[in-house]
Design a protein around this motif. Sequence first.
Motif, PDB file in Angstrom:
ATOM      1  N   ASN A  29       0.860  -1.168   0.000  1.00  0.00           N
ATOM      2  CA  ASN A  29       0.000   0.000   0.000  1.00  0.00           C
ATOM      3  C   ASN A  29       0.899   1.222   0.000  1.00  0.00           C
ATOM      4  OD1 ASN A  29      -1.630   2.164   0.659  1.00  0.00           O
ATOM      5  ND2 ASN A  29      -3.005   0.897   1.869  1.00  0.00           N
ATOM      6  N   PHE A  30       0.926   1.907  -1.152  1.00  0.00           N
ATOM      7  CA  PHE A  30       1.846   3.033  -1.270  1.00  0.00           C
ATOM      8  C   PHE A  30       1.408   4.195  -0.395  1.00  0.00           C
ATOM      9  CE2 PHE A  30       2.869   7.020  -3.564  1.00  0.00           C
ATOM     10  CZ  PHE A  30       4.190   7.033  -3.229  1.00  0.00           C
ATOM     11  N   ALA A  31       0.097   4.467  -0.384  1.00  0.00           N
ATOM     12  CA  ALA A  31      -0.388   5.632   0.363  1.00  0.00           C
ATOM     13  C   ALA A  31      -0.019   5.515   1.836  1.00  0.00           C
ATOM     14  CB  ALA A  31      -1.895   5.761   0.200  1.00  0.00           C
ATOM     15  N   LYS A  80      -9.125   2.692  10.156  1.00  0.00           N
ATOM     16  CA  LYS A  80      -9.227   2.010   8.867  1.00  0.00           C
ATOM     17  C   LYS A  80     -10.639   1.469   8.667  1.00  0.00           C
ATOM     18  CE  LYS A  80      -6.959  -1.671   6.323  1.00  0.00           C
ATOM     19  NZ  LYS A  80      -6.139  -2.849   6.445  1.00  0.00           N
ATOM     20  N   ARG A  88     -12.929   4.311   7.887  1.00  0.00           N
ATOM     21  CA  ARG A  88     -12.764   4.802   6.531  1.00  0.00           C
ATOM     22  C   ARG A  88     -13.474   3.879   5.545  1.00  0.00           C
ATOM     23  NH1 ARG A  88      -7.614   5.088   6.733  1.00  0.00           N
ATOM     24  NH2 ARG A  88      -7.252   3.230   5.515  1.00  0.00           N
ATOM     25  N   ARG A  89     -13.347   2.584   5.793  1.00  0.00           N
ATOM     26  CA  ARG A  89     -13.966   1.654   4.857  1.00  0.00           C
ATOM     27  C   ARG A  89     -15.485   1.714   4.959  1.00  0.00           C
ATOM     28  NH1 ARG A  89     -11.696  -4.167   4.621  1.00  0.00           N
ATOM     29  NH2 ARG A  89      -9.881  -2.960   4.030  1.00  0.00           N
ATOM     30  N   LEU A 134     -16.643   4.740   3.175  1.00  0.00           N
ATOM     31  CA  LEU A 134     -16.539   4.590   1.724  1.00  0.00           C
ATOM     32  C   LEU A 134     -17.694   3.744   1.200  1.00  0.00           C
ATOM     33  CD1 LEU A 134     -14.638   5.112  -0.747  1.00  0.00           C
ATOM     34  CD2 LEU A 134     -13.805   2.805  -0.378  1.00  0.00           C
ATOM     35  N   LEU A 135     -18.016   2.674   1.926  1.00  0.00           N
ATOM     36  CA  LEU A 135     -19.127   1.812   1.509  1.00  0.00           C
ATOM     37  C   LEU A 135     -20.432   2.603   1.516  1.00  0.00           C
ATOM     38  CD1 LEU A 135     -18.308  -1.543   3.280  1.00  0.00           C
ATOM     39  CD2 LEU A 135     -18.637  -1.196   0.847  1.00  0.00           C
ATOM     40  N   GLY A 140     -20.380   5.018  -1.428  1.00  0.00           N
ATOM     41  CA  GLY A 140     -20.531   4.326  -2.718  1.00  0.00           C
ATOM     42  C   GLY A 140     -21.950   3.853  -2.926  1.00  0.00           C
ATOM     43  N   VAL A 141     -22.555   3.289  -1.889  1.00  0.00           N
ATOM     44  CA  VAL A 141     -23.932   2.821  -1.999  1.00  0.00           C
ATOM     45  C   VAL A 141     -24.845   4.008  -2.303  1.00  0.00           C
ATOM     46  CG1 VAL A 141     -25.844   1.870  -0.673  1.00  0.00           C
ATOM     47  CG2 VAL A 141     -23.607   0.789  -0.554  1.00  0.00           C
ATOM     48  N   LEU A 188     -24.210   5.157  -6.001  1.00  0.00           N
ATOM     49  CA  LEU A 188     -24.704   4.237  -7.034  1.00  0.00           C
ATOM     50  C   LEU A 188     -26.224   4.210  -7.061  1.00  0.00           C
ATOM     51  CD1 LEU A 188     -22.188   1.280  -6.708  1.00  0.00           C
ATOM     52  CD2 LEU A 188     -22.599   2.700  -8.705  1.00  0.00           C
ATOM     53  N   CYS A 189     -26.857   4.294  -5.884  1.00  0.00           N
ATOM     54  CA  CYS A 189     -28.321   4.271  -5.859  1.00  0.00           C
ATOM     55  C   CYS A 189     -28.905   5.607  -6.263  1.00  0.00           C
ATOM     56  CB  CYS A 189     -28.812   3.911  -4.462  1.00  0.00           C
ATOM     57  SG  CYS A 189     -28.449   2.220  -4.025  1.00  0.00           S
ATOM     58  N   PRO A 217     -29.647   6.203 -10.523  1.00  0.00           N
ATOM     59  CA  PRO A 217     -30.904   5.794 -11.171  1.00  0.00           C
ATOM     60  C   PRO A 217     -32.123   6.450 -10.548  1.00  0.00           C
ATOM     61  CG  PRO A 217     -29.973   4.001  -9.888  1.00  0.00           C
ATOM     62  CD  PRO A 217     -28.946   5.068  -9.918  1.00  0.00           C
ATOM     63  N   ALA A 222     -39.516   1.313  -8.232  1.00  0.00           N
ATOM     64  CA  ALA A 222     -38.069   1.123  -8.454  1.00  0.00           C
ATOM     65  C   ALA A 222     -37.276   2.100  -7.592  1.00  0.00           C
ATOM     66  CB  ALA A 222     -37.741   1.328  -9.930  1.00  0.00           C
ATOM     67  N   LEU A 248     -34.525   1.309  -4.557  1.00  0.00           N
ATOM     68  CA  LEU A 248     -33.131   1.748  -4.572  1.00  0.00           C
ATOM     69  C   LEU A 248     -32.825   2.795  -3.504  1.00  0.00           C
ATOM     70  CD1 LEU A 248     -32.442   1.866  -8.401  1.00  0.00           C
ATOM     71  CD2 LEU A 248     -31.683   0.185  -6.749  1.00  0.00           C
TER      72      LEU A 248
END
Lengths: 66, 804
Positions: free
Chosen positions: B125-127, B168, B171-172, B175-176, B179-180, B183-184, B187, B221, B225
């Motif tokens: 992991n470079f960062a 960590k 952060r994850r 991020l999740l 992202g969710v 992405l939702c 649409p 729909a 979502l």
Amino acid sequence: MELFLVLIPVTVVLVLLSLWAFVWSARNEQFDDLDRQAWSILFEEPESRSKPDTDGTDPRAEDEPR
Amino acid sequence: MLDKVRTSLCHHCQAPLSETERCEAQIGGALHSFCCPGCAGAARLIDALALNAFYDYRASCGVTSTPTTERRARDVQDFLPVLVPAAEGGVTLHLLIPDLRCVACVWLLEQVLCRQEGVLKVTVNFARRRLQLRFDDSARLPALVSLIEQLGYSPVPDLPDAGREAAKALRRAQLLRLGVAGLCMMPVMMFAMASYLAGPPTAQNPASGMDPLYESLLRWASLALSTPVVFYSAAPFHRGAWQALRHRQLGMDLPVSLAILAAWVLSVYNTLSFGSAVYFDTACMFAFLLLLGRHVELISREHFEDNADHLLRLLPATVRRRSPCNALEFATVPMHEVTAGDVLQVLPGETIPADGVVLEGSASISEAAFTGEPLPVLRTPGARVLAGALNHDGTLLVQAASAPQQFLLTRLARLQDAAMAYRPRWSLLADRAAGWFIGSVLVLAAGAGVFWHLAGSADAWVIALTVLVVACPCALSLATPVAITVATTTLRRHGVLIRNGAFLERAAATTSVAFDKTGTLTEAQLHVHGVIPLGERSAQECLAMATALERHSEHPIARAFATPTALVATEVEIVPGGGVSGSIDGNACRIGQPAFACPGEPALTPPSQEGLWILLCGPGPLAWIGLQDTLRPDAAAMLETLRRDGLRTTLFSGDPSASGLHLAQALPLDAVQTGMSPAEKIEAVRAEGERGTVMMVGDGINDAGAMAAAACSVAISPRDVLVQNSADATLVTPALQVLPVMLRYARRTRRIIRQNLFWSLLYNLSAIPLALAGLLPPWLAAIGMSLSSLLVVFNAGRLHRMEG
């Protein structure tokens, strides 16, 4: 317009697929280091530069786990 | 010319080559020069693995140096705690590699380690400069570690740290969620656009608009979502709101959570009851934009986390402790077992492992980590030393004054943790304003709902939601944080690290800039500026002799000597605090302090008070060699730019010599004071502060007080952690030209934040009356809310560019 009845569910399925892909990649630490991947495209894998002069001790010949 | 420069640098580590110690090797069909056999060995290893492309990749990364291979190898024992059995089989080794410079290094390590027998997986992991190595048998540990060391890196065991693991995980999770939501949201907004464009069925023509079947399909729909966004992505807001309510407070999370939930509940109700409109898109977009802001903020703090991390790793993992019963016996014990009173042995080249007092021996010690002063200082028995300082040349016995938890270094790392938790005042203010704002909005919305319900309107609750949505202080609460986050990130990209959130605000108001001299306007690197021959030898000969002697020393003074010479000094002895003695062509020579170089003649005094003068003798006095600091090349241009921008420039120097005054004549400065003590500097900064807002620019511990006294402070490429901790911002690169650009940028940031606040307030204040009157359809309110947020975000996006 009847196409709507197909396209909307298809959209939902596509989104669910991309969600699954995103969650999978995030869980596999693919987003932990963003600098390295941006550069990696510039680095060739040495395997791809075929050089015949490796005098038999070719490290590529060995089983190389990734 | 370039070729000549290249050949005079080590092929592997790019260090300048010395005439005597260079070695050459045939690598990849060409002859290359190396500074030491270690570097040549590293290059041979890279060549043997057909990884020569590393050197090309390195050049393309813009990083030219590789860590040198000259170092003390670590004890393999140190790595045992970080060798853990892996779930997939084999063992995993967790390493931190502080000298991982660029992605070419990552590539090299991966390629080399992948080829080793028994290695199952390599993750670099470079960062975060971490390396995880999974291999089949723990017996391979010494070979693998020494392979990494052979390549020129210094791996350090990456001990597990609960705080870092938690960060960590956070952060994850964030991020999740982000992202969710993202992405939702896409649409859902697309579906919403279709409804908006078709428009609702009107009373005159119920058949207009979209077919109810398609309309409800879109709604279902969207419902599917947006539900994960509302209940998974936005969960932190709901939790925060609940926490605030339990403490009877109106936090920023409350309106956010309420608006998201209200929009969702009303939309679900309208979906089930075929009501007028749905607001799923509003809920999703709202959650996404707010999460994005939080995530960017978290990322920009990571640098400081890592800094604190690397700080603690200055300390060795084990120490040699004198046995209490036998004074000649030393046992190697882990660092954490050290307690106050232990006597520890420190060899030349090692790091001092504990804060304490020197019992025996003397050595030159550089405390660059604390003071920024690279010149080593002589420490003799009775003197205090700090853990993390580097012992250059002597063997010492140090009595530890405390346990490792109390070391200054450990306390500094904790200080940094506290700094990270800081919230900018702007941000707090906007949060509080938005909190009040939302309090009134909640009352207004409820009032409007009740009023229209009593007035007999069927749309009473839609109107209440419209008020809630249209008045959502989303834009208002984003106005400042988004701009600050973009500004912080952009500045970091240009080498300016901001520790204190209030820095941008104060930098924007700065009217006067005060500078320290040494290390700030000058390079703090000694150069030979004059040779005064005392004997029959010429200046050139004297310099050659001095170079031959100083080549053996690691002292910063020695770096000033680079005259090419064929002379070789033998029987060289380095005397801490004195200088270097040796024999050249059979003559006993000495260079250093006058008292050391020429002990017989104490009457010799330097020819001038300015700068540093050392004496060369061989055997009688041969020459005075004057060493001086040089001005940074861009100092004058930088001061000129500051002046053009209407800022006052002053120089407060601690240097008592006349060179400060010389500088003042050469530089466009409004005021110069020299020979100041730290206390006088503080006074001077306060006096400047009465005329306006002062920014203090310094680099060393002696400026820390003045930095605190100034409204804001900048540290220029400090080697010193304490200074980095006391300065509001740090210039990582020594390019002074960044300073005026940064000040202009701070003013632009302030302007953009004001614009943002103005627009979001204008939007909210003009739209609320319309919504209260029931004149605004909810979908228009949602678009208006989103557009006002987007306007604010895009306006802040203009800060991505540093110039202009």
